[in-house]
Design a protein around this motif. Structure first.
Motif, PDB file in Angstrom:
ATOM      1  N   VAL A 281       0.837  -1.198   0.000  1.00  0.00           N
ATOM      2  CA  VAL A 281       0.000   0.000   0.000  1.00  0.00           C
ATOM      3  C   VAL A 281       0.876   1.253   0.000  1.00  0.00           C
ATOM      4  CG1 VAL A 281      -1.615   1.368   1.375  1.00  0.00           C
ATOM      5  CG2 VAL A 281      -1.986  -1.084   1.095  1.00  0.00           C
ATOM      6  N   LYS A 282       1.880   1.269   0.863  1.00  0.00           N
ATOM      7  CA  LYS A 282       2.769   2.425   0.963  1.00  0.00           C
ATOM      8  C   LYS A 282       3.505   2.682  -0.336  1.00  0.00           C
ATOM      9  CE  LYS A 282       6.514   4.314   3.802  1.00  0.00           C
ATOM     10  NZ  LYS A 282       7.408   4.052   4.969  1.00  0.00           N
ATOM     11  N   GLN A 283       4.011   1.614  -0.963  1.00  0.00           N
ATOM     12  CA  GLN A 283       4.758   1.753  -2.210  1.00  0.00           C
ATOM     13  C   GLN A 283       3.855   2.263  -3.337  1.00  0.00           C
ATOM     14  OE1 GLN A 283       8.000   1.429  -2.662  1.00  0.00           O
ATOM     15  NE2 GLN A 283       7.931   1.818  -4.868  1.00  0.00           N
ATOM     16  N   ALA A 284       2.652   1.688  -3.428  1.00  0.00           N
ATOM     17  CA  ALA A 284       1.720   2.116  -4.475  1.00  0.00           C
ATOM     18  C   ALA A 284       1.343   3.588  -4.297  1.00  0.00           C
ATOM     19  CB  ALA A 284       0.469   1.238  -4.458  1.00  0.00           C
ATOM     20  N   ASP A 285       1.110   4.007  -3.059  1.00  0.00           N
ATOM     21  CA  ASP A 285       0.762   5.407  -2.799  1.00  0.00           C
ATOM     22  C   ASP A 285       1.902   6.340  -3.181  1.00  0.00           C
ATOM     23  OD1 ASP A 285      -1.686   4.639  -1.907  1.00  0.00           O
ATOM     24  OD2 ASP A 285      -1.250   4.889   0.228  1.00  0.00           O
ATOM     25  N   GLN A 286       3.129   5.938  -2.846  1.00  0.00           N
ATOM     26  CA  GLN A 286       4.281   6.772  -3.183  1.00  0.00           C
ATOM     27  C   GLN A 286       4.436   6.914  -4.695  1.00  0.00           C
ATOM     28  OE1 GLN A 286       7.513   4.794  -1.150  1.00  0.00           O
ATOM     29  NE2 GLN A 286       7.167   5.897   0.766  1.00  0.00           N
ATOM     30  N   GLU A 287       4.206   5.837  -5.418  1.00  0.00           N
ATOM     31  CA  GLU A 287       4.350   5.889  -6.874  1.00  0.00           C
ATOM     32  C   GLU A 287       3.258   6.733  -7.508  1.00  0.00           C
ATOM     33  OE1 GLU A 287       4.852   1.995  -8.579  1.00  0.00           O
ATOM     34  OE2 GLU A 287       6.258   1.398  -7.011  1.00  0.00           O
ATOM     35  N   MET A 288       2.037   6.659  -6.989  1.00  0.00           N
ATOM     36  CA  MET A 288       0.974   7.509  -7.521  1.00  0.00           C
ATOM     37  C   MET A 288       1.261   8.981  -7.241  1.00  0.00           C
ATOM     38  SD  MET A 288      -2.679   5.511  -7.018  1.00  0.00           S
ATOM     39  CE  MET A 288      -2.374   4.723  -5.432  1.00  0.00           C
ATOM     40  N   SER A 289       1.753   9.289  -6.044  1.00  0.00           N
ATOM     41  CA  SER A 289       2.078  10.675  -5.709  1.00  0.00           C
ATOM     42  C   SER A 289       3.219  11.193  -6.578  1.00  0.00           C
ATOM     43  CB  SER A 289       2.460  10.782  -4.227  1.00  0.00           C
ATOM     44  OG  SER A 289       1.366  10.485  -3.395  1.00  0.00           O
ATOM     45  N   ALA A 290       4.255  10.369  -6.762  1.00  0.00           N
ATOM     46  CA  ALA A 290       5.390  10.778  -7.589  1.00  0.00           C
ATOM     47  C   ALA A 290       4.955  11.018  -9.035  1.00  0.00           C
ATOM     48  CB  ALA A 290       6.493   9.723  -7.524  1.00  0.00           C
ATOM     49  N   ALA A 291       4.114  10.135  -9.559  1.00  0.00           N
ATOM     50  CA  ALA A 291       3.641  10.288 -10.938  1.00  0.00           C
ATOM     51  C   ALA A 291       2.792  11.547 -11.079  1.00  0.00           C
ATOM     52  CB  ALA A 291       2.845   9.055 -11.350  1.00  0.00           C
ATOM     53  N   ARG A 292       1.965  11.812 -10.102  1.00  0.00           N
ATOM     54  CA  ARG A 292       1.122  13.013 -10.144  1.00  0.00           C
ATOM     55  C   ARG A 292       1.988  14.261 -10.135  1.00  0.00           C
ATOM     56  NH1 ARG A 292      -0.843  16.602  -6.385  1.00  0.00           N
ATOM     57  NH2 ARG A 292      -2.860  17.568  -6.861  1.00  0.00           N
ATOM     58  N   ASN A 293       2.975  14.317  -9.225  1.00  0.00           N
ATOM     59  CA  ASN A 293       3.845  15.486  -9.150  1.00  0.00           C
ATOM     60  C   ASN A 293       4.640  15.678 -10.436  1.00  0.00           C
ATOM     61  OD1 ASN A 293       3.003  16.038  -6.529  1.00  0.00           O
ATOM     62  ND2 ASN A 293       4.638  14.842  -5.591  1.00  0.00           N
ATOM     63  N   ALA A 294       5.124  14.578 -11.012  1.00  0.00           N
ATOM     64  CA  ALA A 294       5.877  14.674 -12.262  1.00  0.00           C
ATOM     65  C   ALA A 294       5.007  15.217 -13.384  1.00  0.00           C
ATOM     66  CB  ALA A 294       6.447  13.296 -12.633  1.00  0.00           C
ATOM     67  N   ARG A 295       3.767  14.769 -13.442  1.00  0.00           N
ATOM     68  CA  ARG A 295       2.862  15.260 -14.486  1.00  0.00           C
ATOM     69  C   ARG A 295       2.575  16.748 -14.305  1.00  0.00           C
ATOM     70  NH1 ARG A 295      -0.984  13.538 -18.164  1.00  0.00           N
ATOM     71  NH2 ARG A 295      -2.852  14.838 -18.309  1.00  0.00           N
ATOM     72  N   ILE A 296       2.388  17.179 -13.058  1.00  0.00           N
ATOM     73  CA  ILE A 296       2.133  18.592 -12.795  1.00  0.00           C
ATOM     74  C   ILE A 296       3.322  19.441 -13.237  1.00  0.00           C
ATOM     75  CG2 ILE A 296       1.868  20.299 -10.952  1.00  0.00           C
ATOM     76  CD1 ILE A 296       0.142  18.253  -9.468  1.00  0.00           C
ATOM     77  N   TRP A 297       4.542  18.982 -12.922  1.00  0.00           N
ATOM     78  CA  TRP A 297       5.726  19.750 -13.290  1.00  0.00           C
ATOM     79  C   TRP A 297       5.911  19.786 -14.807  1.00  0.00           C
ATOM     80  CZ3 TRP A 297       8.085  23.339 -10.820  1.00  0.00           C
ATOM     81  CH2 TRP A 297       8.098  23.345  -9.434  1.00  0.00           C
ATOM     82  N   ARG A 298       5.601  18.696 -15.485  1.00  0.00           N
ATOM     83  CA  ARG A 298       5.702  18.702 -16.944  1.00  0.00           C
ATOM     84  C   ARG A 298       4.730  19.717 -17.539  1.00  0.00           C
ATOM     85  NH1 ARG A 298       5.871  12.999 -16.394  1.00  0.00           N
ATOM     86  NH2 ARG A 298       3.687  12.850 -17.079  1.00  0.00           N
ATOM     87  N   SER A 299       3.529  19.755 -16.999  1.00  0.00           N
ATOM     88  CA  SER A 299       2.537  20.704 -17.489  1.00  0.00           C
ATOM     89  C   SER A 299       2.979  22.139 -17.216  1.00  0.00           C
ATOM     90  CB  SER A 299       1.181  20.429 -16.822  1.00  0.00           C
ATOM     91  OG  SER A 299       0.214  21.349 -17.237  1.00  0.00           O
ATOM     92  N   ARG A 300       3.532  22.379 -16.032  1.00  0.00           N
ATOM     93  CA  ARG A 300       4.006  23.721 -15.697  1.00  0.00           C
ATOM     94  C   ARG A 300       5.169  24.140 -16.601  1.00  0.00           C
ATOM     95  NH1 ARG A 300       4.000  23.214  -9.068  1.00  0.00           N
ATOM     96  NH2 ARG A 300       1.762  23.561  -8.758  1.00  0.00           N
TER      97      ARG A 300
END
Length: 229
Positions: A183-202
Motif C-alpha cells: 500500500v505504501k509503495q503504491a501510494d508513493q508511486e501515484m504521488s510521484a507520478a502526479r507530481n511529475a505530471r504537474i511539473w511537466r505541465s508547468r
C-alpha cells in the motif's frame, strides 16, 4: 445513516466564525449530535463526527490556513479503540468506515483504513491490509496508465502477491506486513507520478510564457526610441 448538519457551514460562510450566528449554529448542531448519540446503542454501532473544512473568522473558506485544513475527527462505539491518535488524511475516512461496515474500500479511493483506531485481531488486520494492497495496486495501475506513466512497479505488485500467498497459508504477520508495504509503495508511486505530471505541465506553460515575453522584448527593441522608453 449519514446526517449532514449544514447550519454551521451556512452561518460561518455568511457571518464568520466569530459571529453570534455562528456560535448559535454550533450549539444547535451540538444538541442534534447529543440527541443522535443518546438514541444510539454504542455497543452495537459507531458514531463518527467529522467535517470537511473549517471557517475563517471573517467568513468563507478555500485557502490553506490551518483553521480551514485541520478538523477534529471523533469516533466512538463498537470495535473502536479509545485514545488520541496522530493526524489522519480526509481520504482515510471512507476506507475506515468501509472497514467498520465489513465492506471493501471504494475502488477509486486512495485512502487507507486507520486500523490503529480499531479493535481487530491478527486475522482481520491481515485480511484488511491485503485487501487494501490489492485495491491500491489496481488503482495505481489504472491511474498511472491514464496519465501516461506506465504501471505500478514490480515491488508494489510483488509485495501484494506474496501478501496474498501468506494470507492463504495463514501467516498473518507476514501478510499484514507485506500488505502494508505494498500500500505504501503504491501510494508513493501515484504521488510521484502526479507530481511529475504537474511539473511537466508547468514547464510546458513556462516555455510558452517565456516565448511570449521574448517576442515582446524583441519587438520593443526593434521599435525602441525615446517615447517607448
Amino acid at each position: 445513516l449519514l446526517v449532514q448538519l449544514a447550519q454551521v457551514n451556512a452561518a460561518g460562510s455568511r457571518f464568520g466564525a466569530q459571529s453570534l450566528e455562528y456560535q448559535q449554529a454550533v450549539q444547535r448542531c451540538d444538541d442534534y449530535i447529543r440527541t443522535l448519540a443518546n438514541a444510539m446503542s454504542l455497543t452495537h454501532s459507531v458514531l463518527i463526527v467529522v467535517s470537511d473544512h473549517g471557517q475563517l473568522d471573517q467568513g468563507g473558506y478555500g485557502g490553506d490556513e490551518p483553521a480551514l485544513l485541520s478538523m477534529p475527527f471523533v469516533m466512538t462505539g463498537e470495535n473502536v479503540q479509545a485514545g488520541e491518535y496522530r493526524s489522519m488524511e480526509q481520504i482515510d475516512v471512507a476506507a475506515t468506515i468501509a472497514t467498520l461496515l465489513g465492506t471493501p474500500s471504494p475502488s477509486s479511493s486512495r485512502g487507507s483504513a486507520r486500523l490503529d483506531m480499531l479493535r481487530t485481531d491478527s486475522v482481520e488486520r491481515a485480511e484488511r491490509l491485503v485487501a487494501q494492497a490489492n485495491q491500491h495496486v489496481r488503482l495505481g495501475n489504472v491511474y498511472l496508465y491514464s496519465i501516461g506513466n506506465g504501471s505500478i512497479s514490480e515491488t508494489a505488485d510483488g509485495d501484494m502477491q506474496v501478501a496474498r500467498s501468506s494470507l492463504q497459508v495463514k501467516n498473518y504477520e507476514s501478510a499484514a506486513e507485506l500488505g502494508g508495504l505494498s500500500v505504501k509503495q503504491a501510494d508513493q508511486e501515484m504521488s510521484a507520478a502526479r507530481n511529475a505530471r504537474i511539473w511537466r505541465s508547468r514547464n510546458r506553460r513556462a516555455m510558452f510564457l517565456a516565448l511570449a515575453v521574448l517576442i515582446v522584448l524583441l519587438a520593443s527593441w526593434r521599435m525602441r526610441g525615446q517615447r517607448l522608453a
